[in-house]
Motif scaffolding. Structure first.
Motif, PDB file in Angstrom:
ATOM      1  N   VAL A 125       0.857  -1.189   0.000  1.00  0.00           N
ATOM      2  CA  VAL A 125       0.000   0.000   0.000  1.00  0.00           C
ATOM      3  C   VAL A 125       0.890   1.235   0.000  1.00  0.00           C
ATOM      4  N   PRO A 126       0.817   2.072  -1.030  1.00  0.00           N
ATOM      5  CA  PRO A 126       1.652   3.273  -1.087  1.00  0.00           C
ATOM      6  C   PRO A 126       1.025   4.416  -0.299  1.00  0.00           C
ATOM      7  N   THR A 127       1.701   4.879   0.740  1.00  0.00           N
ATOM      8  CA  THR A 127       1.192   5.928   1.622  1.00  0.00           C
ATOM      9  C   THR A 127       1.986   7.209   1.436  1.00  0.00           C
ATOM     10  N   VAL A 128       1.289   8.329   1.380  1.00  0.00           N
ATOM     11  CA  VAL A 128       1.931   9.638   1.250  1.00  0.00           C
ATOM     12  C   VAL A 128       2.268  10.145   2.649  1.00  0.00           C
ATOM     13  N   LEU A 129       3.567  10.199   2.971  1.00  0.00           N
ATOM     14  CA  LEU A 129       4.006  10.699   4.263  1.00  0.00           C
ATOM     15  C   LEU A 129       4.062  12.220   4.309  1.00  0.00           C
ATOM     16  N   PHE A 130       4.429  12.823   3.165  1.00  0.00           N
ATOM     17  CA  PHE A 130       4.555  14.279   3.083  1.00  0.00           C
ATOM     18  C   PHE A 130       4.243  14.695   1.661  1.00  0.00           C
ATOM     19  N   PRO A 131       3.342  15.708   1.504  1.00  0.00           N
ATOM     20  CA  PRO A 131       2.636  16.479   2.527  1.00  0.00           C
ATOM     21  C   PRO A 131       1.577  15.613   3.221  1.00  0.00           C
ATOM     22  N   ASN A 132       1.027  16.157   4.312  1.00  0.00           N
ATOM     23  CA  ASN A 132      -0.008  15.456   5.058  1.00  0.00           C
ATOM     24  C   ASN A 132      -0.935  16.483   5.696  1.00  0.00           C
ATOM     25  N   ARG A 133      -1.866  16.015   6.510  1.00  0.00           N
ATOM     26  CA  ARG A 133      -2.851  16.945   7.077  1.00  0.00           C
ATOM     27  C   ARG A 133      -2.196  17.995   7.962  1.00  0.00           C
ATOM     28  N   GLY A 137      18.043  22.909   0.605  1.00  0.00           N
ATOM     29  CA  GLY A 137      18.545  22.712   1.960  1.00  0.00           C
ATOM     30  C   GLY A 137      18.262  21.300   2.430  1.00  0.00           C
ATOM     31  N   SER A 138      18.215  21.118   3.730  1.00  0.00           N
ATOM     32  CA  SER A 138      17.954  19.806   4.316  1.00  0.00           C
ATOM     33  C   SER A 138      16.605  19.801   5.026  1.00  0.00           C
ATOM     34  N   LEU A 139      15.906  18.686   4.942  1.00  0.00           N
ATOM     35  CA  LEU A 139      14.617  18.537   5.602  1.00  0.00           C
ATOM     36  C   LEU A 139      14.574  17.180   6.286  1.00  0.00           C
ATOM     37  N   THR A 140      14.083  17.153   7.532  1.00  0.00           N
ATOM     38  CA  THR A 140      13.874  15.892   8.229  1.00  0.00           C
ATOM     39  C   THR A 140      12.384  15.696   8.461  1.00  0.00           C
ATOM     40  N   ILE A 141      11.944  14.451   8.324  1.00  0.00           N
ATOM     41  CA  ILE A 141      10.550  14.078   8.529  1.00  0.00           C
ATOM     42  C   ILE A 141      10.509  12.887   9.472  1.00  0.00           C
ATOM     43  N   PRO A 142       9.869  13.057  10.668  1.00  0.00           N
ATOM     44  CA  PRO A 142       9.273  14.302  11.176  1.00  0.00           C
ATOM     45  C   PRO A 142      10.332  15.200  11.799  1.00  0.00           C
ATOM     46  N   ASN A 143       9.986  16.488  11.930  1.00  0.00           N
ATOM     47  CA  ASN A 143      10.836  17.422  12.668  1.00  0.00           C
ATOM     48  C   ASN A 143      10.030  17.987  13.831  1.00  0.00           C
ATOM     49  N   ALA A 144      10.575  18.994  14.491  1.00  0.00           N
ATOM     50  CA  ALA A 144       9.943  19.509  15.715  1.00  0.00           C
ATOM     51  C   ALA A 144       8.547  20.064  15.465  1.00  0.00           C
ATOM     52  N   GLN A 145       8.262  20.466  14.239  1.00  0.00           N
ATOM     53  CA  GLN A 145       6.951  21.049  13.935  1.00  0.00           C
ATOM     54  C   GLN A 145       5.922  19.998  13.508  1.00  0.00           C
TER      55      GLN A 145
END
Length: 424
Positions: free
Chosen positions: A100-108, A118-126
């Protein structure tokens, strides 16, 4: 990915095994129509989402995606890190053992997927959720895609919506329409120069372990079907004698897109397996020995390999193909042409390249004949292979990168089909 998802916690089994590449399992891909440029081959209906999405990420290329650890024990938090080379629109997907392919980002929580370099981490503090390694063990792929134009797999995904059509799920499922769009953009990106690519892609793989005990690739469930159909690369079946360059001359590096093509075609397996000829192999078709695996292999291989070690073995194995192309081709080659010929040689062997009409055509500068000569090499052990047809079409796309592919062969062109284990 299992659907046990809450507002804050996603129960996420990570990868143990990777889908086979198009050179490894037969009949899984269908080639595009002859001469088709800027299109990736259409997969068979039975092809998994993991395979489709993984191939798309590899075809597009250009993104570095990493997990905080290669192997996670049950319950450990996982983080996905992505290096973003240019501004654009980011989509991150995972495909679990249920395919099952799930979209992690973007999300609700983060519906805006516009990102800067730049660099992005998922999840981050926000981000108000976690990714955790949980049983059952199973194959999971994480893939990230960066597009130039707006592309939102969450809002266009499958899931519960409100009366105004707004997605209500924390994480949506990838829709069939988005899957097809992704595949099309990836194919276009592979067929053009990187600066013109509409899509960049990258993948990450890892493993989930039990709470106690050994935690490496060797402790994983097998999870790989079809290993018995995989082919040892032709160059690895030959003697290593007779391929060299003058002293002081180093092999020309293979264009990154060419290495990606070989990776897709060979497929990655972190554990030892026996190939179609019952030879012990590992990683991207690396030949351990011309005999079945028996538990006496080097400890490194018995423990299993991570992707980085698999990459180094592949580059080591490709060296013979590089030496052959540099030593046998007498005309100047672009990066794409050189990479395509290296992949071809890796697949069929140096001896077959040396005796081929293809080599004569290239050395004569008759590049308009190259597609038709490449398309002859589509049989193995007497049978035509859909996977080899796909590989040849991708080599043609790379050879004619950003240029028109000749569609009509010369009237006297030899179009007879050849076996990669026999040659001409």
């Amino acid at each position: 990915m299992r659907r046990a998802v809450t507002e804050r916690v996603m129960l996420w089994p990570i990868v143990w095994s990777l889908a086979l590449g198009s050179g490894g399992a037969f009949g899984q891909d269908l080639p595009p129509s002859p001469g088709a440029a800027a299109r990736v081959a259409t997969p068979a209906a039975s092809q998994s989402f993991r395979r489709i999405i993984g191939d798309a990420a590899m075809l597009a290329g250009g993104l570095s995606v990493q997990l905080n650890k290669t192997f996670h024990r049950e319950g450990e938090v996982m983080v996905v890190s992505i290096d973003i080379p240019r501004a654009g629109y980011l989509n991150v997907l995972s495909v679990g053992p249920d395919d099952v392919p799930t979209v992690l980002f973007p999300n609700r929580h983060h519906p805006d997927n516009r990102v800067s370099a730049g660099s992005l981490t998922i999840p981050n503090a926000q981000m108000k959720f976690e990714l955790k390694a949980m049983p059952p063990d199973g194959a999971t792929l994480v893939a990230a895609f960066l597009s130039r134009e707006p592309l939102d797999f969450y809002q266009n995904g499958d899931g519960e919506r409100d009366g105004e059509g707004t997605m209500q799920e924390p994480f949506a499922r990838l829709s069939i329409a988005s899957r097809n769009q992704l595949r099309q953009l990836a194919g276009k990106s592979f067929a053009v120069l990187p600066r013109a690519a509409p899509l960049l892609g990258g993948t990450a793989y890892g493993g989930v372990c039990a709470a106690s005990g050994v935690c490496d690739a060797a402790s994983a469930p097998a999870g790989i079907s079809g290993s018995e159909d995989r082919l040892t690369p032709g160059v690895l079946l030959e003697s290593r004698d007779g391929v060299s360059l003058p002293k002081g001359i180093k092999p020309r590096p293979i264009y990154d897109k060419g290495v990606r093509l070989t990776k897709i075609s060979e497929g990655f397996t972190p554990r030892l397996y026996n190939d179609a000829t019952n030879y012990c192999s590992i990683a991207y078709g690396h030949l351990v020995k011309k005999a079945p695996c028996d538990g006496k292999e080097p400890p490194e291989f018995l423990r299993g390999l991570g992707e980085s070690r698999g990459d180094s073995l592949l580059l080591q194995d490709l060296r013979r193909a590089q030496l052959a192309v540099m030593g046998l081709v007498t005309t100047a080659l672009s990066d794409g042409q050189y990479a395509a010929l290296c992949d071809f040689t890796y697949n069929v062997g140096v001896g077959n390249l040396q005796k081929s009409t293809l080599l004569k055509v290239v050395n004569a500068g008759e590049h308009e004949r190259v597609p038709f000569q490449l398309r002859r090499w589509i049989k193995v052990n007497g049978k035509e292979s859909a996977a080899l047809k796909t590989r040849r079409e991708r080599e043609i796309q790379l050879y004619f990168e950003s240029s028109s592919i000749p569609r009509t062969p010369p009237a006297d062109e030899d179009l007879s089909v050849l076996d990669i284990r026999i040659g001409e």
